[in-house]
Design an enzyme around this catalytic site. Structure first.
Site, mmCIF file in Angstrom:
data_model
loop_
_atom_site.group_PDB
_atom_site.id
_atom_site.type_symbol
_atom_site.label_atom_id
_atom_site.label_comp_id
_atom_site.label_asym_id
_atom_site.label_seq_id
_atom_site.Cartn_x
_atom_site.Cartn_y
_atom_site.Cartn_z
ATOM 1 C CD GLU A 189 -3.006 -0.992 2.292
ATOM 2 O OE1 GLU A 189 -2.949 -0.037 3.079
ATOM 3 O OE2 GLU A 189 -3.945 -1.801 2.270
ATOM 4 C CD GLU B 94 -3.518 -5.625 4.079
ATOM 5 O OE1 GLU B 94 -4.312 -4.739 4.448
ATOM 6 O OE2 GLU B 94 -2.282 -5.517 4.152
#
Ligand code: PNW
Length: 481
Positions: free
Chosen positions: A171, A383
Site C-alpha cells: 500500500e 488483504e
C-alpha cells in the site's frame, strides 16, 4: 470453468490460495531486541495525539517470541499461505549493516511455514522505515529508494531461495499520502506535494528491487500490493461529482497503476498538479530519465487490498465517511493533495467499527476494471477484512457473525470476478490476529483470531472457524447455515 454455482454453495478453483496476512510492526513486538532499532512508527506512536491511547508496537502480539505457536495456529485454520512483512530496522538496524539475528528470525519463520506446508508470502516493506532514514528526509529523499533496494536484496540473499512470492511494497498510497500529505500515519508530515514525491520514490524503490532480482535470476514470483478504491461519483449525472471522482481515482489508483503498467504518470493528474512545486521546481522534476522504465519492469503478481469503495463528491456534504479512515487528532489535512474541495458522502451502507462502509460488490467491479484497463498479471486479494467490536463470552469463545458475513460477501464478490474471467488466484484475510491497528492502536480488532493483550492468549473467533472450513473445502456456504 471449474466453478460450481449451485444456489447455496460457490466452488472456488482447486488451487485457489487461501491465506491470512499480518505485518511486522503490527504483531511482532520485541521492539528493542536482538539489535532492532526504531522505525518511524516507534517514533510516531510517541507523538502526543497521534495514536489512540498512545499505544505503541513495543509488545503488540509478542509474535517475535510466539512464532512457532502462531504457525501451528495457521495450520489449525487450514491456511495454505501466510503473508507477512519483514522489519527493515530488524534486518538492517538504522539502515546499516545486516543484522544476523534479525535475518535469523525470518529464516526460522520461513522454515517453520514450509515445515507445515504453508506457502510463505513475503512483503518487504509494510511501513516500518528505519528512523535514521526519515531523519534524512525519508521517502521524499531519492536516496531512500536505493537504500530500500540494498535492504531488499540482502534479505533476498539470505532467505530468497525458500520464499516463493516476494512483494515489494504494501500500500504505497498509505505510505506516501497518509504519511507525507495527510499526516495520519508515520512520519506524520503534512506537506501536500511531499506525498507525490514520496509516491515516486516508493515506486522507484519497487522498480529497483524488481529489476535487480530479475538480473540475479530470482525464482520467486515478484510483485507489489496496492490498496485501491472504487471511486464512484456520488451523483453520476453531476459533472462536479464526476470530476471529483476522476481526481480521486487518479490520486488513489492510477498514480500507481499507470507507472507500473503503462510506464507513465496519468496526464490528467500531471495537469491537475502542474502548479505544485518541490524544492522550487514542478514536482515531476523528481522523475528522472529511466525511472519509469524501471518502475514498469514486468511483475508476476499484483496484490489488491480492498476494504471499501468510496462515493465521491465535489460539493460540501452533511455526512461524510472520511476516506482517510485514520484517527490522528493532530492531522488537519486530507491525504488527497489538491483535492481539498472533495467530500465523501455517506451512502447509508452498513459500517464496520472503523466507520468504513461495507461495499462487497465494489470488489468485483475493482477486479474487473483492473483486468479491463491494464495488462495485469494474475491478481491476489492480499488483504480484505473488517474491524468489529468483538466480545468474549463467559465460556471464552468469540462470536462474530458480522465478520462471517463480511467474509462471505467479499468471497462471493471475488467469485463473481473469477466467473467473469478475471484471473484471481487467492485471498488473504486481514488479519490472522487482532493487532496494532496503526493510528487506532489496539482499539480496533481486525483479527479472525482474538488476542487477549494481557495474557497473549489467542482464541479463534467463529469467523476463523468459518474461514477454515472454506479454505479446507474450497466451497463457500451460507455463513449462517
Ligand atoms: C491497511 N485508509 O491499512 C494495511 O495494509 C493494514 O496494515 C491495516 O491494518 C489494514 O489495512 C486495516 O486498516 C489501511 O485510511 C489503513 O484508507 C488506512 C486506510 C487504508 C488501508
Amino acid at each position: 470453468r471449474p466453478l460450481g454455482t449451485s444456489a447455496d454453495e460457490l466452488r472456488f478453483p482447486p488451487d485457489f490460495l487461501w491465506g491470512a496476512a499480518t505485518a511486522s510492526y503490527q504483531i511482532e513486538g520485541a521492539a528493542g531486541e536482538d539489535g532492532r532499532t526504531p522505525s518511524i512508527w516507534d517514533t510516531f506512536a510517541r507523538v502526543p495525539g497521534a495514536v489512540v491511547n498512545g499505544d505503541t508496537g513495543d509488545v503488540a502480539c509478542d509474535h517475535y517470541h510466539r512464532m512457532p505457536q502462531d504457525v501451528a495456529l495457521m495450520k489449525s485454520l487450514n491456511l495454505r499461505s501466510y503473508r507477512f512483512s519483514a522489519s527493515w530496522p530488524r534486518v538492517r538496524p538504522d539502515a546499516g549493516p545486516v543484522n544476523a539475528q534479525g535475518v535469523d528470525f525470518y529464516s526460522r519463520l520461513v522454515d517453520e511455514l514450509l515445515a507445515h506446508d504453508i506457502r510463505p508470502w513475503l512483503t518487504l516493506y509494510h511501513w516500518d522505515l528505519p528512523q535514521t532514514l526519515e531523519d534524512a528526509g525519508g521517502w521524499t529523499n531519492r536516496d531512500t529508494a536505493y537504500r530500500f533496494a540494498e535492504y531488499a536484496l540482502s534479505l533476498h540473499d539470505a532467505i530468497g531461495d525458500r520464499v516463493p512470492v516476494v512483494t515489494t511494497l504494501n500500500e504505497p498510497w498509505c505510505s506516501a499520502f497518509l504519511g507525507y500529505t495527510g499526516g495520519q500515519h508515520a512520519p506524520g508530515r503534512q506537506e501536500g506535494v511531499a506525498g507525490l514525491v514520496a509516491a515516486h520514490h516508493l515506486l522507484l524503490g519497487h522498480g529497483l528491487v524488481i529489476d535487480e532480482l530479475r538480473r540475479r535470476g530470482a525464482t520467486a514470483d515478484l510483485g507489489i500490493t496496492l490498496n485501491l478504491t472504487v471511486a464512484d461519483a456520488h451523483d453520476p449525472d453531476d459533472e462536479v461529482d464526476r470530476d471529483a471522482a476522476r481526481r480521486i481515482d487518479a490520486l488513489h489508483n492510477r498514480v500507481f497503476l499507470d507507472p507500473l503498467f503503462k510506464g507513465s504518470y496519468p496526464a490528467d493528474l500531471v495537469a491537475d498538479t502542474a502548479d505544485l512545486t518541490w524544492q522550487g521546481k514542478p514536482w515531476p522534476s523528481v522523475v528522472h530519465d529511466g525511472d519509469l522504465a524501471l518502475i514498469s519492469t514486468p511483475i508476476d503478481v499484483l496484490g489488491v487490498n480492498y476494504y471499501k469503495g468510496d462515493a465521491v463528491s465535489g460539493h460540501p456534504q452533511p455526512v461524510t465517511t472520511g476516506v482517510d479512515g485514520s484517527h490522528a487528532e493532530r492531522a488537519t489535512s486530507t491525504p488527497f493533495v489538491g483535492c481539498e474541495d472533495v467530500t465523501f458522502p455517506s451512502r447509508g451502507l452498513p459500517l464496520t467499527a472503523m466507520g468504513w462502509e461495507v461495499q462487497p460488490e465494489g470488489l468485483t467491479r475493482l477486479l474487473t476494471r483492473l483486468d479491463a484497463d491494464y495488462d495485469v498479471p494474475p491478481m491476489y486479494v492480499t488483504e480484505n477484512g473488517a474491524a468489529y467490536d468483538d466480545r468474549v463470552e463467559e465460556d471464552g469463545s468469540v462470536h462474530d457473525p458480522e465478520r462471517r458475513t463480511y467474509i462471505a460477501d467479499h468471497l462471493r464478490a471475488v467469485h463473481a470476478a473469477i466467473a467473469d474471467g478475471v484471473d484471481v488466484r487467492g485471498f488473504f484475510q486481514w488479519s490472522l490476529l487482532d493487532n496494532y491497528e496503526w493510528a487506532y492502536g489496539y482499539d480496533k480488532r481486525f483479527g479472525i483470531v482474538h488476542v487477549d493483550y494481557d495474557t497473549q492468549v489467542r482464541t479463534s473467533k467463529s469467523s476463523a472457524l468459518y474461514y477454515a472450513e472454506v479454505a479446507a473445502s474450497g466451497r463457500l456456504r451460507d455463513p449462517e447455515g
